[in-house]
Design a protein around this motif. Structure first.
Motif, mmCIF file in Angstrom:
data_model
loop_
_atom_site.group_PDB
_atom_site.id
_atom_site.type_symbol
_atom_site.label_atom_id
_atom_site.label_comp_id
_atom_site.label_asym_id
_atom_site.label_seq_id
_atom_site.Cartn_x
_atom_site.Cartn_y
_atom_site.Cartn_z
ATOM 1 N N GLU A 208 0.761 -1.278 -0.052
ATOM 2 C CA GLU A 208 -0.003 0.072 0.072
ATOM 3 C C GLU A 208 0.824 1.408 0.092
ATOM 4 O OE1 GLU A 208 -2.217 -3.280 0.962
ATOM 5 O OE2 GLU A 208 -0.584 -2.654 1.968
ATOM 6 N N GLN A 209 1.951 1.286 0.630
ATOM 7 C CA GLN A 209 2.802 2.374 0.693
ATOM 8 C C GLN A 209 3.739 2.738 -0.694
ATOM 9 O OE1 GLN A 209 4.804 0.938 4.505
ATOM 10 N NE2 GLN A 209 4.634 2.970 4.915
ATOM 11 N N GLU A 210 3.510 1.539 -1.438
ATOM 12 C CA GLU A 210 4.258 1.804 -2.745
ATOM 13 C C GLU A 210 3.439 2.844 -3.779
ATOM 14 O OE1 GLU A 210 5.068 -2.035 -4.503
ATOM 15 O OE2 GLU A 210 6.122 -2.611 -2.732
ATOM 16 N N HIS A 211 2.209 2.857 -3.320
ATOM 17 C CA HIS A 211 1.199 3.869 -4.149
ATOM 18 C C HIS A 211 1.236 5.355 -3.739
ATOM 19 C CE1 HIS A 211 -3.356 5.318 -5.074
ATOM 20 N NE2 HIS A 211 -2.464 5.289 -6.200
ATOM 21 N N ILE A 212 1.610 6.166 -4.626
ATOM 22 C CA ILE A 212 1.815 7.519 -4.629
ATOM 23 C C ILE A 212 0.400 8.298 -4.165
ATOM 24 C CG2 ILE A 212 2.578 9.769 -5.164
ATOM 25 C CD1 ILE A 212 4.622 7.986 -6.986
ATOM 26 N N ALA A 234 7.863 3.651 -6.511
ATOM 27 C CA ALA A 234 6.564 4.260 -6.112
ATOM 28 C C ALA A 234 5.816 4.439 -7.324
ATOM 29 C CB ALA A 234 6.650 5.475 -5.337
ATOM 30 N N TRP A 235 4.380 3.990 -7.374
ATOM 31 C CA TRP A 235 3.550 4.146 -8.583
ATOM 32 C C TRP A 235 2.353 4.963 -8.281
ATOM 33 C CZ3 TRP A 235 -1.401 2.344 -8.741
ATOM 34 C CH2 TRP A 235 -1.721 1.664 -7.715
ATOM 35 N N THR A 236 1.933 5.381 -9.780
ATOM 36 C CA THR A 236 0.379 6.226 -9.436
ATOM 37 C C THR A 236 -0.106 5.779 -10.744
ATOM 38 O OG1 THR A 236 -0.382 8.466 -9.235
ATOM 39 C CG2 THR A 236 1.405 8.152 -10.646
ATOM 40 N N MET A 237 -1.225 6.152 -10.958
ATOM 41 C CA MET A 237 -2.013 6.356 -12.268
ATOM 42 C C MET A 237 -2.014 7.275 -12.972
ATOM 43 S SD MET A 237 -3.021 3.101 -12.242
ATOM 44 C CE MET A 237 -4.079 2.842 -13.522
ATOM 45 N N ILE A 238 -1.458 7.441 -14.218
ATOM 46 C CA ILE A 238 -1.046 8.682 -15.068
ATOM 47 C C ILE A 238 -1.962 8.056 -16.214
ATOM 48 C CG2 ILE A 238 0.222 10.050 -16.318
ATOM 49 C CD1 ILE A 238 2.265 9.819 -14.344
ATOM 50 N N ASP A 239 -2.923 8.852 -16.482
ATOM 51 C CA ASP A 239 -3.925 8.691 -17.763
ATOM 52 C C ASP A 239 -4.365 7.392 -17.892
ATOM 53 O OD1 ASP A 239 -4.851 10.804 -19.406
ATOM 54 O OD2 ASP A 239 -3.297 10.740 -20.805
ATOM 55 N N GLY A 240 -4.604 6.848 -16.888
ATOM 56 C CA GLY A 240 -5.286 5.419 -16.619
ATOM 57 C C GLY A 240 -4.187 4.327 -16.750
ATOM 58 N N ARG A 242 -0.869 2.509 -15.245
ATOM 59 C CA ARG A 242 0.140 2.663 -13.869
ATOM 60 C C ARG A 242 1.384 2.768 -14.344
ATOM 61 N NH1 ARG A 242 0.091 -1.518 -9.114
ATOM 62 N NH2 ARG A 242 2.342 -1.666 -8.279
ATOM 63 N N THR A 243 2.237 3.830 -13.627
ATOM 64 C CA THR A 243 3.288 4.387 -13.806
ATOM 65 C C THR A 243 4.200 4.649 -12.730
ATOM 66 O OG1 THR A 243 2.354 5.779 -15.769
ATOM 67 C CG2 THR A 243 4.459 6.493 -15.087
ATOM 68 N N GLN A 286 8.638 5.785 -15.450
ATOM 69 C CA GLN A 286 8.623 4.398 -16.032
ATOM 70 C C GLN A 286 7.171 3.970 -16.307
ATOM 71 O OE1 GLN A 286 10.262 0.913 -13.772
ATOM 72 N NE2 GLN A 286 10.556 -0.085 -15.898
ATOM 73 N N PRO A 287 6.642 4.150 -17.450
ATOM 74 C CA PRO A 287 5.343 3.709 -17.961
ATOM 75 C C PRO A 287 5.360 2.062 -17.863
ATOM 76 C CG PRO A 287 6.027 5.319 -19.329
ATOM 77 C CD PRO A 287 7.230 4.863 -18.552
ATOM 78 N N ALA A 288 4.084 1.475 -17.649
ATOM 79 C CA ALA A 288 3.906 0.163 -17.748
ATOM 80 C C ALA A 288 4.598 -0.335 -18.952
ATOM 81 C CB ALA A 288 2.514 -0.048 -17.406
ATOM 82 N N GLY A 289 5.260 -1.532 -18.820
ATOM 83 C CA GLY A 289 5.716 -2.174 -19.929
ATOM 84 C C GLY A 289 7.040 -1.319 -20.531
ATOM 85 N N LYS A 290 7.477 -0.343 -20.049
ATOM 86 C CA LYS A 290 8.660 0.322 -20.596
ATOM 87 C C LYS A 290 9.768 0.318 -19.439
ATOM 88 C CE LYS A 290 6.048 1.748 -24.083
ATOM 89 N NZ LYS A 290 6.437 1.128 -25.577
ATOM 90 N N LYS A 291 10.783 0.820 -20.050
ATOM 91 C CA LYS A 291 12.126 0.934 -19.321
ATOM 92 C C LYS A 291 12.025 2.436 -18.620
ATOM 93 C CE LYS A 291 15.379 -2.097 -21.799
ATOM 94 N NZ LYS A 291 16.463 -2.159 -22.344
#
Length: 316
Positions: A208-212, A234-240, A242-243, A286-291
């Motif tokens: 849970e703490q990994e979610h910004i 740490a991650w958030t949702m950008i434009d739908g 996971r980033t 780092q967008p999902a699936g990218k470096k």
């Protein structure tokens, strides 16, 4: 020659172990966590301590749980002078600690009694501390509760993240340990009991703490991201989507726009409004699936269609 059983797992531990070997101590056994599956293919990965042990032909133990295991009984029979732990990651049975002829000691990544527990370095960053350090302590039953033998302070800069601070702390821990062991062996120490009223715990970071949480202040977001960079991120949702964000900065903007709104953007910048109206300037992403990439690469690619005033982070 002083015989040592060493217990540790990450790169922090490996740095300390290498220091002991270079100094000429007899490492009669190394104990580390079992190989860990990583990545999509779940390929087993050896710990940094295991890699050092294999290179140096040190007898290695990897019990899933040390207490009650056949391995701990074998270790107790080795008649070590010292048991040294550094970020091992498991509780040690008292009978094992008491098997050391001289002492069982731990290299801990904080200025105890602050930040007892498994994630002291991460919590020092999460809380925005300006200073941290290393404690060499006697090991007793109880989480990081032993008397303090020696300590060394270390400043935390705004450029530090979890990765860089771990590297600095490992070097400080190695040098402090090498300076402290001769004093332990000669009896030239005056251990200091920990002040129970000053104890602060630092439990392992939860999923849970990994979610910004951008509803928090920009400074809190900045601290959360660097505390989890580069691992686990740490991650958030950008434009739908996971980033993960790995490096940010705080920008004073005093905006009244909604949380998660783009305050400013360009070919080399992306500034998001945080909960206190200040800006979080994204530097590495780092967008999902990218470096992982610099914000310039992101803005010249996936971020091309973003616009000022657009709410791209949904924190509902």
């Amino acid at each position: 020659m002083t015989k040592i059983i060493f217990l540790g797992t990450p790169e922090f531990s490996a740095t300390v172990l290498k220091g002991l070997l270079k100094e000429g101590y007899d490492i009669i056994a190394a104990v580390t966590q079992p190989d860990k599956p990583v990545g999509r293919k779940q390929k087993l990965q050896k710990s940094p301590v295991k890699l050092v042990a294999e290179d140096e032909n040190i007898k290695l133990y990897q019990p899933a749980k040390l207490p009650g295991s056949p391995e701990v009984e074998e270790l107790k029979q080795l008649n070590a002078d010292l048991i040294v732990t550094a970020a091992y990651g498991q509780f040690l049975p008292t009978s094992f600690l008491e098997s050391a002829k001289v002492a069982a000691i731990n290299v801990h990544g904080s200025l105890l009694p602050k930040y007892r527990g498994g994630a002291p370095i991460q919590w020092s960053l999460l809380n925005g501390d300006k200073e941290t350090g290393i404690t060499i302590m006697y090991m007793v039953k109880g989480m990081d509760a032993g008397d303090i033998i020696s300590q060394e302070k270390l400043p935390i800069t705004r450029d530090d993240d979890n990765g860089s601070l771990f590297e600095k702390m490992a070097v400080v821990g190695r040098e402090l340990l090498l300076d402290t062991i001769p004093k332990i062996l000669s009896g030239d120490i005056q251990p200091i009991p920990q002040d129970k009223d000053q104890v602060v715990f630092s439990p392992n970071i939860s999923k849970e703490q990994e979610h910004i949480d951008f509803t928090k202040s920009a400074e809190e977001v900045f601290n959360q991201i660097r505390a989890l960079s580069p691992d686990p991120g740490a991650w958030t949702m950008i434009d739908g989507q996971r980033t993960k964000l790995y490096k940010t900065d705080v920008v004073e903007i005093n905006s009244d726009q909604a949380v998660g709104t783009i305050y400013d953007l360009g070919k080399k910048k992306l500034v998001i409004v945080a909960g206190d109206g200040q800006g979080v300037s994204i530097k590495k992403i780092q967008p999902a699936g990218k470096k992982m990439m610099d914000i310039a690469n992101y803005m010249n690619g996936m971020g091309k269609n973003l616009e000022k005033g657009q709410q791209i982070i949904d924190e509902k």
